[in-house]
Write an enzyme that holds these catalytic residues in place. Structure first.
Site, mmCIF file in Angstrom:
data_model
loop_
_atom_site.group_PDB
_atom_site.id
_atom_site.type_symbol
_atom_site.label_atom_id
_atom_site.label_comp_id
_atom_site.label_asym_id
_atom_site.label_seq_id
_atom_site.Cartn_x
_atom_site.Cartn_y
_atom_site.Cartn_z
ATOM 1 C CB ALA A 134 -43.029 70.290 -38.084
ATOM 2 C CG ASN A 202 -41.073 69.381 -30.080
ATOM 3 O OD1 ASN A 202 -40.892 69.943 -29.010
ATOM 4 N ND2 ASN A 202 -40.271 68.428 -30.517
ATOM 5 C CG HIS A 232 -48.167 68.245 -37.770
ATOM 6 N ND1 HIS A 232 -48.251 67.306 -36.769
ATOM 7 C CD2 HIS A 232 -46.858 68.317 -38.099
ATOM 8 C CE1 HIS A 232 -47.047 66.835 -36.504
ATOM 9 N NE2 HIS A 232 -46.189 67.435 -37.297
HETATM 10 N N1 LIG Z 1 -40.094 72.660 -31.954
HETATM 11 C C1 LIG Z 1 -40.238 71.807 -32.942
HETATM 12 O O1 LIG Z 1 -41.136 71.890 -33.751
HETATM 13 C C2 LIG Z 1 -39.224 70.714 -33.086
HETATM 14 C C3 LIG Z 1 -39.161 69.978 -34.268
HETATM 15 C C4 LIG Z 1 -38.190 69.005 -34.370
HETATM 16 C C5 LIG Z 1 -37.347 68.730 -33.300
HETATM 17 N N2 LIG Z 1 -37.467 69.441 -32.158
HETATM 18 C C6 LIG Z 1 -36.604 69.183 -31.006
HETATM 19 O O2 LIG Z 1 -35.345 69.774 -31.212
HETATM 20 C C7 LIG Z 1 -34.333 69.052 -30.546
HETATM 21 C C8 LIG Z 1 -33.140 68.850 -31.459
HETATM 22 O O3 LIG Z 1 -33.536 68.135 -32.624
HETATM 23 P P1 LIG Z 1 -32.434 67.558 -33.617
HETATM 24 O O4 LIG Z 1 -33.160 66.969 -34.774
HETATM 25 O O5 LIG Z 1 -31.368 68.552 -33.869
HETATM 26 O O6 LIG Z 1 -31.829 66.380 -32.695
HETATM 27 P P2 LIG Z 1 -30.466 65.575 -32.882
HETATM 28 O O7 LIG Z 1 -30.666 64.277 -32.193
HETATM 29 O O8 LIG Z 1 -30.050 65.550 -34.312
HETATM 30 O O9 LIG Z 1 -29.383 66.460 -32.066
HETATM 31 C C9 LIG Z 1 -29.424 66.642 -30.687
HETATM 32 C C10 LIG Z 1 -27.999 66.934 -30.197
HETATM 33 O O10 LIG Z 1 -28.047 67.295 -28.807
HETATM 34 C C11 LIG Z 1 -26.890 66.753 -28.176
HETATM 35 N N3 LIG Z 1 -27.118 66.704 -26.727
HETATM 36 C C12 LIG Z 1 -27.967 65.897 -26.047
HETATM 37 N N4 LIG Z 1 -27.904 66.161 -24.726
HETATM 38 C C13 LIG Z 1 -27.024 67.179 -24.561
HETATM 39 C C14 LIG Z 1 -26.551 67.901 -23.435
HETATM 40 N N5 LIG Z 1 -26.987 67.626 -22.203
HETATM 41 N N6 LIG Z 1 -25.639 68.885 -23.635
HETATM 42 C C15 LIG Z 1 -25.182 69.170 -24.880
HETATM 43 N N7 LIG Z 1 -25.607 68.508 -26.001
HETATM 44 C C16 LIG Z 1 -26.509 67.531 -25.840
HETATM 45 C C17 LIG Z 1 -26.722 65.389 -28.827
HETATM 46 O O11 LIG Z 1 -25.399 64.886 -28.656
HETATM 47 C C18 LIG Z 1 -27.053 65.732 -30.298
HETATM 48 O O12 LIG Z 1 -25.903 66.098 -31.030
HETATM 49 C C19 LIG Z 1 -35.013 67.732 -30.089
HETATM 50 O O13 LIG Z 1 -35.284 67.841 -28.710
HETATM 51 C C20 LIG Z 1 -36.316 67.699 -30.819
HETATM 52 O O14 LIG Z 1 -37.359 67.098 -30.071
HETATM 53 C C21 LIG Z 1 -38.371 70.430 -32.039
#
Ligand SMILES: NC(=O)c1ccc[n+]([C@@H]2O[C@H](COP(=O)([O-])OP(=O)(O)OC[C@H]3O[C@@H](n4cnc5c(N)ncnc54)[C@H](O)[C@@H]3O)[C@@H](O)[C@H]2O)c1
Length: 281
Positions: A134, A202, A232
């Protein structure tokens, strides 16, 4: 860049992509593979601990036999694992690398002190792909890191609601409801930010990995009742010169905790890796 199967069809193998986590990011990536990235990659499987989510996604994509019954089954027939889950990911990443799969991971915080995973990817000849997420300017930060860095400040601004149920805020006795103007609620190191603000880590983690200068980074987290979006600001000084980047993020309609740009950056990272064309560093 338009993807064109004629350009790439004969010279580059279509990569098979498996998606772990069918939430906001995983679902959008899966749909993109189906709708726009098909000339360079195909969807080989979906897995979510909540089986209703993977089933729903499979149905909306209109492709049979995508849902896998376990993580090992998901890994079996893919070239790239996209990790997009909101729980502990370290074991998943390690297993994928041990199976010689490339990994695109959204859980950047888990890679902060994970030299063993980088060593494993090197040993097994597979890539770890970390989208810029982001925030803008990560390309310049990477280039700048090849010369001495003097100082980096990351200033993150989030609405007050973004900090509800944060243990550190409670322990410090900060009354979010009493905040009337722009207030700095944290200033400190990347490691402390990651520890105290696990839901907001992140960008800080990505900046630390991209700069190779974690000890020179100061993280500032600000809030105000007037903020309505997450933003940010990276300020970096070094032998290369001085750069300031500011990103104002729209939230992802599927998950208010995720910025839309983070989703787009994941799709772009996948597109560049699969097509073999990279723009920027
Ligand atoms: N790198 C970045 O800049 C950035 C930005 C935003 C989000 N993220 C990260 O990305 C990840 C996903 O974000 P999102 O918005 O899609 O989240 P979300 O909550 O919409 O989706 C996460 C999914 O993972 C599933 N899940 C959880 N544990 C699991 C497991 N052990 N096995 C299989 N599935 C599992 C959940 O059921 C859910 O459907 C988060 O960890 C978030 O912190 C990173």
């Amino acid at each position: 860049m338009e993807l064109n199967s004629v350009d790439v069809g004969n010279i580059r193998k279509i990569k098979k992509v498996a998606v772990l986590g069918c939430g906001a990011i995983g679902s959008r990536i899966a749909r993109s593979i189906k709708n726009e990235l098909q000339p360079v990659c195909s969807l080989s499987g979906l897995y979510d601990i909540d089986t209703s989510k993977s089933a729903q996604l499979e149905q909306s994509i209109s492709q049979d036999n995508l849902v896998k019954e376990s993580f090992p089954a998901l890994l079996q027939d893919c070239d790239i694992l996209v990790e997009a889950i909101n729980s502990d990911t370290r074991n998943f990443i390690q297993q994928a690398l041990e199976s010689r799969k490339n990994v695109l991971t959204m859980s950047v915080g888990k890679l902060l002190n994970a030299e063993d995973l980088f060593a494993l990817s090197l040993k097994n000849g597979c890539a770890i792909l970390i989208p810029s997420g982001a925030v803008a300017g990560i390309d310049a930060v990477k280039s700048a890191s090849l010369a001495p860095i003097k100082k980096i400040t990351l200033t993150t601004r989030k609405p007050v609601s973004g900090f509800s149920q944060n243990r550190y805020i409670e322990d410090q006795g900060i009354n979010l409801g009493a905040i009337t103007g722009e207030t700095c609620i944290f200033e400190g190191s990347v490691d402390d930010a990651v520890r105290l603000f696990p839901r907001n880590i992140n960008v800080a983690a990505t900046l630390a990995l991209a700069s190779h200068a974690k000890s020179k980074i100061v993280i500032r987290i600000l809030t105000s009742p007037e903020y309505t979006i997450n933003s940010h600001e990276i300020d970096i000084q070094g032998d290369f010169g001085h750069m300031v980047s500011r990103t104002e993020n729209v939230i992802c309609p599927d998950n208010p905790k995720t910025s839309y740009l983070a989703v787009l950056s994941a799709i772009q990272t996948l597109k560049e890796f699969c097509s073999g064309v990279r723009i920027g560093t």
